[in-house]
Design a protein around this motif. Structure first.
Motif, PDB file in Angstrom:
ATOM      1  N   PRO A 122       4.118  25.301 -57.817  1.00  0.00           N
ATOM      2  CA  PRO A 122       3.406  25.830 -56.646  1.00  0.00           C
ATOM      3  C   PRO A 122       1.893  25.685 -56.743  1.00  0.00           C
ATOM      4  CG  PRO A 122       4.251  27.614 -58.011  1.00  0.00           C
ATOM      5  CD  PRO A 122       4.851  26.349 -58.544  1.00  0.00           C
ATOM      6  N   ASP A 123       1.365  25.491 -57.969  1.00  0.00           N
ATOM      7  CA  ASP A 123      -0.080  25.364 -58.122  1.00  0.00           C
ATOM      8  C   ASP A 123      -0.541  23.908 -58.116  1.00  0.00           C
ATOM      9  OD1 ASP A 123       1.124  24.691 -60.482  1.00  0.00           O
ATOM     10  OD2 ASP A 123      -0.314  25.737 -61.777  1.00  0.00           O
ATOM     11  N   ALA A 124       0.335  22.983 -57.686  1.00  0.00           N
ATOM     12  CA  ALA A 124      -0.044  21.566 -57.618  1.00  0.00           C
ATOM     13  C   ALA A 124      -1.240  21.395 -56.686  1.00  0.00           C
ATOM     14  CB  ALA A 124       1.131  20.727 -57.143  1.00  0.00           C
ATOM     15  N   LYS A 125      -2.214  20.599 -57.110  1.00  0.00           N
ATOM     16  CA  LYS A 125      -3.461  20.434 -56.351  1.00  0.00           C
ATOM     17  C   LYS A 125      -3.358  19.370 -55.259  1.00  0.00           C
ATOM     18  CE  LYS A 125      -5.593  23.356 -59.039  1.00  0.00           C
ATOM     19  NZ  LYS A 125      -5.886  24.714 -58.560  1.00  0.00           N
ATOM     20  N   LYS A 126      -2.452  18.384 -55.438  1.00  0.00           N
ATOM     21  CA  LYS A 126      -2.408  17.269 -54.490  1.00  0.00           C
ATOM     22  C   LYS A 126      -0.993  16.719 -54.423  1.00  0.00           C
ATOM     23  CE  LYS A 126      -4.913  13.001 -53.371  1.00  0.00           C
ATOM     24  NZ  LYS A 126      -5.906  12.014 -53.873  1.00  0.00           N
ATOM     25  N   LEU A 127      -0.436  16.661 -53.196  1.00  0.00           N
ATOM     26  CA  LEU A 127       0.913  16.149 -52.993  1.00  0.00           C
ATOM     27  C   LEU A 127       0.935  15.249 -51.766  1.00  0.00           C
ATOM     28  CD1 LEU A 127       3.018  19.419 -53.462  1.00  0.00           C
ATOM     29  CD2 LEU A 127       2.768  17.561 -55.114  1.00  0.00           C
ATOM     30  N   LYS A 128       1.946  14.400 -51.688  1.00  0.00           N
ATOM     31  CA  LYS A 128       2.182  13.610 -50.481  1.00  0.00           C
ATOM     32  C   LYS A 128       3.250  14.322 -49.658  1.00  0.00           C
ATOM     33  CE  LYS A 128       3.181   9.684 -52.457  1.00  0.00           C
ATOM     34  NZ  LYS A 128       3.518   8.246 -52.607  1.00  0.00           N
ATOM     35  N   ILE A 129       3.058  14.356 -48.346  1.00  0.00           N
ATOM     36  CA  ILE A 129       4.013  14.999 -47.453  1.00  0.00           C
ATOM     37  C   ILE A 129       4.372  14.014 -46.353  1.00  0.00           C
ATOM     38  CG2 ILE A 129       2.154  16.050 -46.086  1.00  0.00           C
ATOM     39  CD1 ILE A 129       4.075  18.385 -45.538  1.00  0.00           C
ATOM     40  N   SER A 130       5.651  13.990 -45.962  1.00  0.00           N
ATOM     41  CA  SER A 130       6.086  13.047 -44.934  1.00  0.00           C
ATOM     42  C   SER A 130       7.202  13.668 -44.104  1.00  0.00           C
ATOM     43  CB  SER A 130       6.565  11.735 -45.578  1.00  0.00           C
ATOM     44  OG  SER A 130       7.675  11.975 -46.427  1.00  0.00           O
ATOM     45  N   LEU A 131       7.385  13.114 -42.917  1.00  0.00           N
ATOM     46  CA  LEU A 131       8.469  13.511 -42.027  1.00  0.00           C
ATOM     47  C   LEU A 131       8.966  12.242 -41.359  1.00  0.00           C
ATOM     48  CD1 LEU A 131      10.153  15.760 -40.692  1.00  0.00           C
ATOM     49  CD2 LEU A 131       8.429  15.843 -38.884  1.00  0.00           C
TER      50      LEU A 131
END
Length: 257
Positions: free
Chosen positions: A90-99
């Motif tokens: 939950p403390d990840a600083k940077k993620l990729k998100i897609s739909l």
């Protein structure tokens, strides 16, 4: 009083810092000279040998899971993506998100050079996602009729203590595949498929097109003889549970009424 001989043998902090700085400067100078005066192939050979020598003293072992195996999709790469999504901290600083166009839920994945630490049977495993830009090359598309441009190489590095190598390959990766299938089922939307107009007219293109099926009808709202409805529902429940049996005897897992 005179200092003991053991005390005089301990170098001062200033001396240690100076020595470390000198060593770092020497390494930087060496890398600069190598890059400037040696051919690229020879540079790669030298750095490969240095890395191999350093790794020989390490207890860490790394598996590389590439997105493609030659020109074929690597199913283990996609399985790793699905498996890692629910354990992203939950403390990840940077993620990729897609739909995606035909799905209803967001998907999260690691960004370039991000890491996740997983624990399995008391063993610590480190996943790292890496993406590198490469000259454009063309790979077969999923419909096998066209090719798609590809300008980056994507892969995961899975690192762990080398003594756990057999356990990771024989047990952990099978666990990853199993969990990824469960994730895929959770994300899957019910769809209706039809042949694409291109294929129906004889032109090349994708074979199938689909739409998400959002229909309010259920067995509860179906106007039907109650006994007949019960028979069909029991038959469907039995059919759903026997998917593995159909696969084992080589029969298509489908049902029609």
């Amino acid at each position: 009083m005179f200092p003991s001989s053991s005390a005089t043998q301990i170098p001062s902090a200033k001396t240690m810092i100076s020595a470390a700085a000198s060593a770092a400067a020497t390494i930087v100078l060496f890398r600069s000279l190598v890059k400037e005066y040696l051919p690229y192939e020879f540079q790669s050979y030298i750095f490969y040998k240095l890395k191999t020598m350093i790794n020989s003293f390490s207890s860490e072992f790394t598996l590389v899971i590439e997105e493609y195996d030659n020109l074929n999709h690597n199913n283990l790469f996609k399985a790793a993506e699905l498996y890692l999504e629910p354990i992203i901290p939950p403390d990840a600083k940077k993620l990729k998100i897609s739909l995606t166009k035909k799905e209803s839920k967001f998907s999260f994945s690691l960004d370039r050079n991000q890491e996740i630490v997983d624990t399995f049977n008391g063993v610590t495993l480190k996943w790292k996602f890496i993406s590198k830009q490469v000259p454009i090359k063309y790979i077969p598309s999923p419909d096998n009729f066209n090719s798609m441009p590809k300008s980056e190489d994507k892969f995961f590095e899975l690192s762990f203590h080398k003594k756990h190598r057999d356990m990771v390959i024989d047990v952990y990766l099978k666990h990853v595949i199993k969990k990824s299938k469960e994730m895929k089922e959770e994300k899957k939307s019910l769809k209706l498929f039809t042949l694409t107009p291109d294929r129906m007219s004889g032109r090349r293109g994708g074979v199938w097109q689909s739409v998400n099926l959002h229909h309010p009808a259920t067995f509860d709202t179906l106007a039907m003889d109650m006994e007949g409805k019960r028979v069909i529902m029991e038959d469907l429940e039995r059919f759903v549970k026997r998917r593995e049996f159909y696969r084992r005897v080589g029969k298509a897992w489908k049902r029609g009424y």
